[in-house]
Design an enzyme around this catalytic site. Sequence first.
Site, short mmCIF file in Angstrom:
data_model
loop_
_atom_site.label_atom_id
_atom_site.label_comp_id
_atom_site.label_asym_id
_atom_site.label_seq_id
_atom_site.Cartn_x
_atom_site.Cartn_y
_atom_site.Cartn_z
N HIS A 122 6.03 0.61 1.03
CA HIS A 122 4.88 0.57 1.93
C HIS A 122 3.66 1.26 1.32
O HIS A 122 2.55 0.73 1.33
CB HIS A 122 5.23 1.25 3.26
CG HIS A 122 6.30 0.54 4.03
ND1 HIS A 122 6.87 1.05 5.16
CD2 HIS A 122 6.91 -0.66 3.81
CE1 HIS A 122 7.77 0.21 5.63
NE2 HIS A 122 7.83 -0.83 4.82
N SER B 272 7.49 -6.19 3.82
CA SER B 272 6.64 -5.14 4.37
C SER B 272 5.74 -4.49 3.32
O SER B 272 4.60 -4.13 3.61
CB SER B 272 7.49 -4.08 5.07
OG SER B 272 8.52 -3.61 4.23
#
Length: 290
Positions: free
Chosen positions: A266, A209
Amino acid sequence: MTAIAVLRLPLGIDLSGFVQLLQRLQVPHRINEEAGEQVLWVPESMSADVLELYQRFPEGDPHHQLEAPPPLQAPRRPSLALQVRHSPITAGVLLLSLVVGAITWLGDSLSMVHWFTFLDFRVSGEYIQFTPLADGLAAGQWWRLVTPMLLHFGVLHIAMNGMWYWELGKRIELRQGGVNLLGLTLLFSLVSNFTQYYVSGPTLFGGLSGVLYGLLGHCWIYQWLSPNPVYRLPRGVLAMMLIWLLVCLSGLVSLMGFGEIANGAHVGGLLIGCFTGLLGGLWSRRKLAA
């Protein structure tokens, strides 16, 4: 007339049939070699149609008639085999993630997981004891700086990350080549892992991610500075990903019982991706203006 690079392909791919098709359609074009790739340039106003035409007829169509051009309004999606052939690095990263997922039982086998984590660890009773980062690097375990991206914890985790890496990775590989995609993937993994470690300290984390947000930021800023049909994401994708990032940062996802989210990875991935997109977009715009 402004020209735009609509295809960047390895030198081994034969474009002669497709070039003949462009000639029959009287589409202005030129091909040159850059950094070990063949680059197809066409007028910017025709770039989207030429890209769709290539997706339909990558090897050309000897029976095509000038009077009856192919219906570009509803192009067929290229086969999965063809997409894999043109995106070997994207497919390779996904394959490695699947292999690591299999041998670690998607995070359930800690005896295998510890080989891919940012920090090595050993299990002592109900506790996990982590090895300091400096000790691991001194022991030559440099691979740990990037291998957490291959770790996934659950089927949904690897399925969602794999789907988005395929969608974003193949765009970058088509536009900028496999070597650049591999370099960006490793860079985004490195930065996102260090950011997560800085934010959370010694913990277990993993997944693609952080890299995904890097790829998203790269395509976003690159497309903004140097528009091209390959990096044009479907409407709403960018907004959805950024809203999801804000939801994760708010802590709602963890409160709902979905586990801890690597928010540091992230944010770190998105920031470094925007930076590389800025550099790449400015460079591309400068080349087009030359």
